[in-house]
Design an enzyme around this catalytic site. Structure first.
Site, mmCIF file in Angstrom:
data_model
loop_
_atom_site.group_PDB
_atom_site.id
_atom_site.type_symbol
_atom_site.label_atom_id
_atom_site.label_comp_id
_atom_site.label_asym_id
_atom_site.label_seq_id
_atom_site.Cartn_x
_atom_site.Cartn_y
_atom_site.Cartn_z
ATOM 1 N N GLN A 1 7.893 -23.170 33.910
ATOM 2 C CA GLN A 1 7.730 -21.728 34.107
ATOM 3 C C GLN A 1 9.012 -21.040 34.552
ATOM 4 O O GLN A 1 9.324 -19.938 34.101
ATOM 5 C CB GLN A 1 6.625 -21.456 35.136
ATOM 6 C CG GLN A 1 5.223 -21.499 34.565
ATOM 7 C CD GLN A 1 4.191 -21.142 35.621
ATOM 8 O OE1 GLN A 1 4.415 -21.303 36.813
ATOM 9 N NE2 GLN A 1 3.045 -20.657 35.180
ATOM 10 N N TYR B 1 -0.424 -19.107 23.101
ATOM 11 C CA TYR B 1 -0.176 -18.437 21.834
ATOM 12 C C TYR B 1 -1.465 -18.328 21.023
ATOM 13 O O TYR B 1 -2.432 -19.054 21.242
ATOM 14 C CB TYR B 1 0.859 -19.215 21.017
ATOM 15 C CG TYR B 1 2.221 -19.270 21.648
ATOM 16 C CD1 TYR B 1 2.946 -18.113 21.880
ATOM 17 C CD2 TYR B 1 2.796 -20.491 22.014
ATOM 18 C CE1 TYR B 1 4.205 -18.158 22.455
ATOM 19 C CE2 TYR B 1 4.054 -20.545 22.587
ATOM 20 C CZ TYR B 1 4.754 -19.371 22.805
ATOM 21 O OH TYR B 1 5.993 -19.421 23.380
ATOM 22 N N ARG C 1 5.110 -24.086 27.414
ATOM 23 C CA ARG C 1 4.462 -23.282 28.449
ATOM 24 C C ARG C 1 3.722 -24.208 29.412
ATOM 25 O O ARG C 1 2.499 -24.365 29.359
ATOM 26 C CB ARG C 1 3.485 -22.289 27.800
ATOM 27 C CG ARG C 1 4.185 -21.186 26.973
ATOM 28 C CD ARG C 1 4.495 -20.010 27.856
ATOM 29 N NE ARG C 1 5.187 -18.948 27.144
ATOM 30 C CZ ARG C 1 4.584 -17.879 26.610
ATOM 31 N NH1 ARG C 1 3.276 -17.752 26.675
ATOM 32 N NH2 ARG C 1 5.299 -16.955 26.025
ATOM 33 N N ASP D 1 11.384 -20.097 31.601
ATOM 34 C CA ASP D 1 10.755 -19.446 30.452
ATOM 35 C C ASP D 1 11.266 -18.007 30.293
ATOM 36 O O ASP D 1 10.735 -17.072 30.889
ATOM 37 C CB ASP D 1 9.236 -19.474 30.638
ATOM 38 C CG ASP D 1 8.481 -18.889 29.465
ATOM 39 O OD1 ASP D 1 9.112 -18.455 28.490
ATOM 40 O OD2 ASP D 1 7.237 -18.860 29.524
ATOM 41 N N SER E 1 8.594 -15.285 28.899
ATOM 42 C CA SER E 1 7.703 -14.641 29.865
ATOM 43 C C SER E 1 8.447 -13.607 30.693
ATOM 44 O O SER E 1 7.939 -12.504 30.938
ATOM 45 C CB SER E 1 7.066 -15.696 30.777
ATOM 46 O OG SER E 1 6.182 -16.523 30.044
#
Length: 394
Positions: A133, A234, A128, A136, A139
């Site tokens: 990004q 997390y 992350r 990902d 997400s």
């Protein structure tokens, strides 16, 4: 270099790993792209849309996978004859794999990939970081999950979500409580607020308070004896003392709301049991729980993953594979994530392995006949695999 997209075979899956717009970009970057016939139909991307951008559509999945330099999928590959397929056995040794492997949940697939000497990357293990990004998938999919979870709750609740002024008098806004404020939780908060609900939310990471408030929720939490952040967005398991304080908070909040939406996962994988039978028993008759952590086992003690049940007058929904319920946009976003990963490491019209790169390091699960991802190695050892090295297959 040939990129291949097989049809997804999971019973509740409607997504496809690459959509035509992404295929066009990859072809322009120098790749050959082939898909299995019908791979995109459930997401409303017909074969002709792929052919129009230069994709080859093939009907034999074994031959398709056997010809691949790089296999792109949404779910873990089928092994052991699941759905009549042995996708890992059909891949050639030395091929690359990219998809949402969820290695800790799919240890059999990991073993098979290692044994077949496939170099496998899991998008759910991508770090992350700002640079990663755009790759990902967790997400992207969790945003959809949070959005759809609220719509499911609104459909199941026997009340309006917004406050309404009518000729018959005022109807108060529904009260929604969201447990967990990572991507899915924050999207759930924002969606419930857009529908007019009064929203509170909690998370074991107090640093997310500002994020909750930025999307219209009110933060409630406990004072922790130690940090619950595991890094990378997390959470880790709480101490026993903190768990008890958390149970007291959840019992208090769940008893006064109309809807509870749970999204909590430990390390982004497994769901802690947070909403006990006793908490459900104390909730209002007609209240609704949407357990969005059902794929990880469920946050509610009474959830039955994949089912909707009624317990103590409370409707409990535990939907699986929620993102697949919005297959068109879910496929578009997933496809863009995979394409960004491939393009980031493309040079001279081919994908370049760079195991010194932090993104490839984090996402790499199997390589040269071995499981190289530490958490997955630990899980295999705990499961009695006898070690992380797999025996090669012919």
């Amino acid at each position: 270099m040939k990129l291949v997209v097989p049809r997804e075979t999971r019973a509740d899956e409607r997504r496809v790993a690459l959509v035509p717009e992404s295929c066009k970009k990859l072809i322009e970057a120098g790749y050959t792209v082939a898909i299995e016939i019908g791979a995109g139909e459930a997401a409303h991307f017909p074969d002709d849309a792929y052919r129009a951008v230069g994709v080859t559509v093939e009907s034999d999945p074994a031959a398709l996978l056997g010809s691949a330099d790089f296999v792109l999928k949404v779910n873990a590959p089928a092994v052991g004859g699941a759905a009549g397929r042995n996708e890992v056995d059909w891949m050639r040794p030395g091929a690359l794999y990219l998809g949402s492997l969820m290695p800790l949940r799919n240890l059999d697939a990991v073993r098979a990939l290692a044994a077949r000497r496939v170099t496998a990357f899991a998008t759910d293990a991508i770090p992350r970081t700002t640079r990663a990004q755009s790759m990902d998938t967790l997400s992207s999919m969790n945003s959809i999950i949070g959005y759809r979870g609220v719509l499911l709750a609104a459909s199941a609740l026997h009340k309006y979500f917004p406050m309404l002024m009518t000729a018959a008098g005022m109807v108060p806004a529904a009260k929604v409580f969201v447990i967990g404020a990572a991507v899915a939780g924050l999207q759930a908060i924002a969606t419930a607020r857009r529908l007019g609900a009064n929203v509170t939310a909690t998370d074991v990471r107090p640093e997310v308070k500002e994020q909750i408030e930025s999307v219209g929720g009110k933060y409630v939490g406990i004072e922790l004896s130690e940090s619950a952040s595991a890094g990378g967005g997390y959470a880790k398991e709480l101490s026993e003392a903190d768990k008890q304080r958390q149970r007291e908070l959840l019992a208090e909040r769940c008893a006064v709301v109309d809807v509870v939406i749970t999204t909590a996962l430990i390390g982004g994988v497994f769901a802690p049991r947070l909403v006990t039978r006793d908490i459900v028993r104390r909730m209002r008759p007609g209240a609704v729980i949407v357990d969005l952590a059902a794929d990880g086992g469920g946050n509610c003690e009474l959830s039955r993953p994949g089912e909707t049940v009624m317990e103590h007058g409370v409707t409990i929904l535990a939907p699986l594979n929620v993102a697949s319920g919005m297959p068109t946009h879910a496929s578009v976003l997933f496809s863009r994530n995979l394409t960004n990963f491939v393009q980031a490491f493309t040079k001279d019209k081919t994908f370049q392995l760079d195991l010194d790169d932090e993104i490839q390091q984090g996402a790499l699960i199997t390589r040269d006949g071995q499981v190289v991802h530490e958490r997955t190695k630990e899980a295999l050892q705990a499961a009695g695999s006898g070690g992380a090295r797999a025996e090669p297959q012919a």
